[in-house]
Scaffold this active site. Structure first.
Site, PDB file in Angstrom:
ATOM      1  N   HIS A 107       0.911  -1.279  -0.101  1.00 13.26           N
ATOM      2  CA  HIS A 107      -0.005   0.062   0.089  1.00 13.26           C
ATOM      3  C   HIS A 107       0.688   1.226  -0.098  1.00 13.26           C
ATOM      4  O   HIS A 107       0.303   2.482   0.356  1.00 13.26           O
ATOM      5  CB  HIS A 107      -0.834  -0.007   1.234  1.00 13.26           C
ATOM      6  CG  HIS A 107      -1.938  -1.101   1.230  1.00 13.26           C
ATOM      7  ND1 HIS A 107      -2.949  -1.191   0.408  1.00 13.26           N
ATOM      8  CD2 HIS A 107      -1.980  -2.142   2.141  1.00 13.26           C
ATOM      9  CE1 HIS A 107      -3.548  -2.449   0.621  1.00 13.26           C
ATOM     10  NE2 HIS A 107      -3.139  -2.934   1.768  1.00 13.26           N
TER      11      HIS A 107
ATOM     12  N   ASP B  29      -8.326  -5.615   7.156  1.00  8.84           N
ATOM     13  CA  ASP B  29      -8.738  -6.336   5.944  1.00  8.84           C
ATOM     14  C   ASP B  29      -9.814  -7.363   6.497  1.00  8.84           C
ATOM     15  O   ASP B  29     -10.835  -7.739   6.103  1.00  8.84           O
ATOM     16  CB  ASP B  29      -7.983  -6.836   4.923  1.00  8.84           C
ATOM     17  CG  ASP B  29      -7.442  -5.819   3.833  1.00  8.84           C
ATOM     18  OD1 ASP B  29      -8.269  -5.469   3.341  1.00  8.84           O
ATOM     19  OD2 ASP B  29      -6.293  -5.946   3.941  1.00  8.84           O
TER      20      ASP B  29
HETATM   21  C1  3PY Z   1      -4.615  -5.231   7.718  1.00 10.82           C
HETATM   22  O1  3PY Z   1      -4.844  -4.749   8.959  1.00 10.82           O
HETATM   23  O2  3PY Z   1      -5.243  -5.655   6.885  1.00 10.82           O
HETATM   24  C2  3PY Z   1      -3.240  -5.253   7.480  1.00 10.82           C
HETATM   25  O3  3PY Z   1      -3.169  -5.734   6.164  1.00 10.82           O
HETATM   26  C3  3PY Z   1      -2.190  -5.133   8.299  1.00 10.82           C
HETATM   27  O4  3PY Z   1      -0.708  -5.166   8.023  1.00 10.82           O
HETATM   28 MG    MG Z   2      -4.580  -5.962   4.920  1.00 14.70          MG
END
Ligand code: 3PY
Ligand code: MG
Length: 265
Positions: free
Chosen positions: A46, A176
Site C-alpha cells: 500500500h 482487512d
Molecule cells: C490489515 O490490517 O489488513 C493489514 O494488512 C495489516 O498489516
Molecule cells: Mg491488509
C-alpha cells in the site's frame, strides 16, 4: 552467513516485535533500524515504494543488525522472488485465503525441493554477509515465510492453509479482516466474530507449529497480544508513530481544526 534471529526466536516459541515502514525513505529507515525493534517490514502493498528504494532500505536494515522483511503487493512468484533476491530476509504475503494460495506463496519463497524459487541475483547473499552458493544452500532455513490471514475465508480454511509445509508465521491483518466481516475496518474490536477469529487462528497455529502474529495499533495492544500468545507482532508503522505524536501536539495546542489528517499505519 548471518542467522535470521527472528525466525530462530519464533521457532523457540518466543515473541518478536517489529514495525512497518511505509515511507520510501532510506533516512527514516536508518533511524527506525536503530530504534530497537527486532525487525522492520518494508511495505510494498500500500505504499509508493519502488524496488530500488526498497533494496536500499533492506540493506540499511540488515546493516544495523535488524531483520529486514518486505510485504509484497500480491501473492505472485514475481513479487516474492524479486524482493527476496533484493535482500529481504522474509516475505509477508497478503490475502492467503486458500491452501492453494499458501502453496503458491511457499513455492515462490523457497528453493527446491520444498519450493520452486529460481536461482539468480547478487543482493540476497550480500544482505546475509555471505556468498551465493552458501545462500542457495541455507536460504530455506533462514527466510521467513509469513502468510496473512485477513479475510473470513482464511479464517474458515485456517486448518487446511496452515497444514501446508514451509509456512513460518500466520499474520492477522485486522483491518482487512474486519472489512471482510462487513464491519468498519479497525485494528481492534470486541466484536464476537473478530474475537472468535483471533482465537481460532491462535489455536490452529499452535496445532500446526506455526507462529501466530498480528498487526496492532500501539504498544499497549502489542503487550496485550503478546500475553495472549501472539508471537510475530507488528506495532503500527513509522508513519503511524509520526502522525500520532503530531496529532497529540496539535490537540494539546488546540490548533488544526478542520484541516487535520490522521494516519493509523
Ligand atoms: C490489515 O490490517 O489488513 C493489514 O494488512 C495489516 O498489516
Ligand atoms: Mg491488509
Amino acid at each position: 552467513m548471518k542467522k535470521n534471529e527472528v525466525r530462530a526466536k519464533l521457532k523457540r516459541g518466543e515473541p518478536s516485535i517489529g514495525t512497518w515502514l511505509n515511507l520510501p525513505d532510506p533516512m527514516a529507515t536508518s533511524l527506525m533500524a536503530r530504534a530497537g525493534f527486532d525487525w522492520l517490514t518494508v511495505e510494498l502493498e500500500h505504499s509508493p515504494t519502488s524496488y530500488e528504494t526498497a533494496t536500499a532500505q533492506l540493506a540499511i536494515i540488515a546493516g544495523c543488525g535488524c531483520a529486514p522483511f518486505a510485504r509484497v503487493s500480491f501473492n505472485t512468484p514475481e513479487n516474492i522472488k524479486r524482493i527476496l533476491d533484493f535482500g529481504a530476509w522474509g516475505v509477508i504475503v497478503p490475502m492467503v485465503n486458500t491452501p492453494e494460495d499458501a502453496r503458491a506463496a511457499v513455492a515462490a519463497a523457497r528453493y527446491g525441493p520444498i519450493g520452486a524459487r529460481t536461482i539468480g541475483g547478487q543482493l540476497h547473499a550480500a544482505n546475509f554477509d555471505t556468498d551465493a552458493p552458501t545462500y542457495y544452500a541455507k536460504a530455506n532455513e533462514e527466510i521467513l515465510v509469513v502468510v496473512m490471514a485477513e479475510h473470513v475465508d482464511a479464517i474458515e480454511r485456517a486448518d487446511e492453509i496452515l497444514s501446508v509445509p514451509g509456512i513460518d508465521v500466520v499474520f492477522i491483518g485486522p483491518n482487512d479482516l474486519t472489512n471482510s466481516m462487513g464491519l468498519p475496518p479497525v485494528f481492534d474490536t470486541d466484536h464476537p466474530r473478530f474475537v472468535a477469529a483471533l482465537d481460532h487462528i491462535l489455536k490452529t497455529a499452535r496445532k500446526h507449529g506455526v507462529a501466530p502474529g498480528i498487526h496492532v495499533a500501539n504498544g499497549a495492544d502489542a503487550a496485550k497480544r503478546r500475553a495472549q500468545g501472539f508471537q510475530f507482532i507488528s506495532v503500527a508503522s513509522e508513519v503511524g508513530f509520526m502522525m500520532a505524536k503530531a496529532s497529540e501536539i496539535v490537540d494539546q495546542l488546540g490548533i488544526g481544526q478542520g484541516r487535520k489528517a490522521t494516519a493509523r499505519y
